[in-house]
Design an enzyme around this catalytic site. Structure first.
Site, mmCIF file in Angstrom:
data_model
loop_
_atom_site.group_PDB
_atom_site.id
_atom_site.type_symbol
_atom_site.label_atom_id
_atom_site.label_comp_id
_atom_site.label_asym_id
_atom_site.label_seq_id
_atom_site.Cartn_x
_atom_site.Cartn_y
_atom_site.Cartn_z
ATOM 1 N N GLY A 72 0.817 -1.219 0.000
ATOM 2 C CA GLY A 72 0.000 0.000 0.000
ATOM 3 C C GLY A 72 0.845 1.261 0.000
ATOM 4 N N GLN A 115 -7.873 -0.097 3.366
ATOM 5 C CA GLN A 115 -8.775 -0.654 4.387
ATOM 6 C C GLN A 115 -10.119 -1.082 3.807
ATOM 7 O OE1 GLN A 115 -8.184 -1.309 7.640
ATOM 8 N NE2 GLN A 115 -6.099 -0.524 7.583
ATOM 9 N N THR A 123 11.598 -8.075 -10.626
ATOM 10 C CA THR A 123 11.056 -9.425 -10.799
ATOM 11 C C THR A 123 9.806 -9.576 -9.956
ATOM 12 O OG1 THR A 123 13.267 -10.253 -11.214
ATOM 13 C CG2 THR A 123 11.605 -11.885 -10.585
ATOM 14 N N CYS A 161 1.684 3.061 13.412
ATOM 15 C CA CYS A 161 2.821 3.859 12.973
ATOM 16 C C CYS A 161 3.156 4.948 13.983
ATOM 17 C CB CYS A 161 2.521 4.514 11.638
ATOM 18 S SG CYS A 161 1.575 3.467 10.551
ATOM 19 N N SER A 170 -3.543 -3.255 -0.545
ATOM 20 C CA SER A 170 -2.431 -3.996 0.046
ATOM 21 C C SER A 170 -2.888 -5.391 0.466
ATOM 22 C CB SER A 170 -1.911 -3.227 1.266
ATOM 23 O OG SER A 170 -0.951 -4.001 1.948
ATOM 24 N N GLY A 171 -2.078 -6.394 0.140
ATOM 25 C CA GLY A 171 -2.460 -7.787 0.408
ATOM 26 C C GLY A 171 -2.665 -8.126 1.870
ATOM 27 N N HIS A 172 -1.801 -7.594 2.741
ATOM 28 C CA HIS A 172 -1.817 -8.092 4.121
ATOM 29 C C HIS A 172 -2.963 -7.540 4.957
ATOM 30 C CE1 HIS A 172 0.062 -4.730 6.529
ATOM 31 N NE2 HIS A 172 0.428 -4.339 5.333
HETATM 32 C C1 LIG Z 1 -1.796 -0.294 6.014
HETATM 33 C C2 LIG Z 1 -2.161 0.890 5.217
HETATM 34 C C3 LIG Z 1 -1.302 1.403 4.238
HETATM 35 C C4 LIG Z 1 0.086 0.849 4.013
HETATM 36 O O1 LIG Z 1 0.050 -0.419 3.403
HETATM 37 P P1 LIG Z 1 1.358 -1.336 3.470
HETATM 38 O O2 LIG Z 1 1.055 -2.474 2.556
HETATM 39 O O3 LIG Z 1 1.520 -1.751 4.883
HETATM 40 O O4 LIG Z 1 2.496 -0.512 2.969
HETATM 41 C C5 LIG Z 1 -1.730 2.493 3.499
HETATM 42 N N1 LIG Z 1 -2.928 3.036 3.693
HETATM 43 C C6 LIG Z 1 -3.797 2.572 4.614
HETATM 44 C C7 LIG Z 1 -5.127 3.210 4.767
HETATM 45 C C8 LIG Z 1 -3.434 1.486 5.409
HETATM 46 O O5 LIG Z 1 -4.288 1.040 6.335
#
Ligand SMILES: *Cc1c(COP(=O)(O)O)cnc(C)c1O
Length: 394
Positions: free
Chosen positions: A72, A180, A238, A326, A200-202
């Site tokens: 993200g 989110q 890659t 953070c 973002s995947g996680h």
């Molecule tokens: C977690 C988050 C990100 C950052 O994503 P990462 O994959 O951890 O770099 C950016 N924006 C929002 C709103 C998030 O919750």
């Protein structure tokens, strides 16, 4: 210690077993570089393109509009810096909000140092941007509006469709950080007028270190990572094939199960919120009551420190967060809580609990029961609370 109750799903989520199983062969068996010409690599490339298609379909986008990134933060950096550079001859003004993730805010600060002008929109007390302020902020120099889909701290969901319409009416590009929201809220980029979208995947039970940026066909954007010709020459490196495959499985599942999953989360969330507001005095819910992510509970308790609550909850195996991950480690209260108008001392007493589909009513009851004890205990030691009670009696 009792079982772990993980209520920090806005920080990261578990990788689902089916996601992990889908990734495994691309580490152990087909570890090829998808850019190679032999058929061994062709299989990896196909798996990657299948994932791209699944993700594109879930947004109503074309597969050629999905660019995989390292997460993200990278997507947010790329979009802001890449659009700023590509459109600088048109203008150097960008509009965003005060409650964005730091991946957006700190990138905007960087751009300010390089001659760009940024407008940070205020939000109302529920954390929703004001559309009339957005309209007023637009100038002939405005090249981009970047407003997050849903906030990671207080869960407020923005009027994305209205923002998309305003952007379109003025011929301005619209980016949304949907990290989110993707998988939690239905998203169709055409219906909502979104030109670029970060994910973002996680955050949706996929792996860490993989994300994507949706870029509508025709949008100009400079490359951010230079090197090889991967991702249609727009993002070198890659490809993270196992990550991409896992992301595809996680995204497909998140979108397919969204209704039942979020219905259940909303029930637990509302039970959580109702009990806290009813049973604990001097407490305030942060974020909009209904325009809210299905899994977000964010409350401020007067007279106590969020950090102390976290440590005591940790003793019971409860993982939560005060403000955003953070900002933990710094003494400044969260920029989001300040933006919705909380005084510093109340912002400091805030607690964010973000549920998953696995969070049960029993978990919620256990945590609220413990919270009642913890809040009472911490207040019993608080001179501010003592003063307050004395004044009340007079
Ligand atoms: C977690 C988050 C990100 C950052 O994503 P990462 O994959 O951890 O770099 C950016 N924006 C929002 C709103 C998030 O919750």
């Amino acid at each position: 210690m009792s079982k772990l109750i993980y209520l920090d799903n806005a920080a990261t989520t578990s990788v689902r077993p089916e996601v992990f199983e889908a990734m495994k062969p691309y580490y152990l068996e087909n570890y090829s570089n998808p850019s190679s010409v032999y058929s061994f690599a062709g299989e990896a490339k196909k798996a990657m393109e299948d994932a791209r298609k699944v993700i594109a379909d879930s947004l109503g986008a074309a597969a050629t509009e999905i660019y995989f990134t390292g997460g993200g933060s990278e997507s947010d950096n790329w979009v802001l810096k890449g659009v700023a550079e590509a459109y600088q001859s048109k203008g150097k003004h960008i509009i965003t909000s005060r409650i964005e993730h730091h991946a957006v805010l700190h990138t905007c600060e960087y751009l300010e140092k390089h001659g760009y002008e940024i407008t940070y929109l205020d939000v109302d007390e529920n954390g929703i941007v004001k559309l009339d302020e957005l309209e007023k902020a637009i100038t002939p120099e405005t090249i981009l509006i970047s407003v997050m889909f849903a906030n990671n701290e207080i869960g407020s969901i923005q009027p994305i469709k209205e923002i998309g319409a305003i952007a379109k009416e003025h011929g301005i590009l619209f980016h949304t950080d949907a990290v989110q929201a993707f998988g939690q809220v239905p998203i169709n980029v055409d219906e909502l007028g979104i030109d670029m979208l970060s994910s973002s995947g996680h955050k949706l039970n996929g792996p860490k270190g993989i994300g994507f940026l949706y870029i509508r066909k025709g949008v100009k954007i400079r490359s951010f990572v230079h090197g090889g010709a991967q991702e249609r020459k727009r993002r070198a490196g890659t490809e993270n094939v196992p990550g991409i495959v896992g992301y595809g499985v996680a995204a497909e599942r998140a979108v397919r199960t969204m209704k039942e999953r979020t219905d259940k989360e909303i029930q637990v969330r509302d039970h959580f919120i109702d009990r806290i507001l009813k049973e604990i005095p001097y407490v305030k819910l942060n974020g909009d009551r209904t325009k809210r992510l299905p899994n977000n509970v964010n409350v401020s308790f007067q007279f106590i420190e969020g950090e102390s609550m976290l440590l005591m909850l940790d003793n019971y195996g409860v993982c939560a967060s005060s403000g955003s991950a953070c900002t933990s480690g710094s003494l400044d209260p969260s920029h989001v809580l300040l933006a919705i108008g909380l005084p510093h001392e109340i912002a400091h007493g805030s607690l964010r609990m973000t549920l998953s589909e696995e969070t049960t009513m029993e978990d919620a009851d256990f945590v609220v029961d413990k919270l009642k004890e913890i809040v009472a205990y911490l207040r019993s030691m608080s001179p501010f609370y003592e003063d307050f009670i004395k004044k009340q009696k007079n």
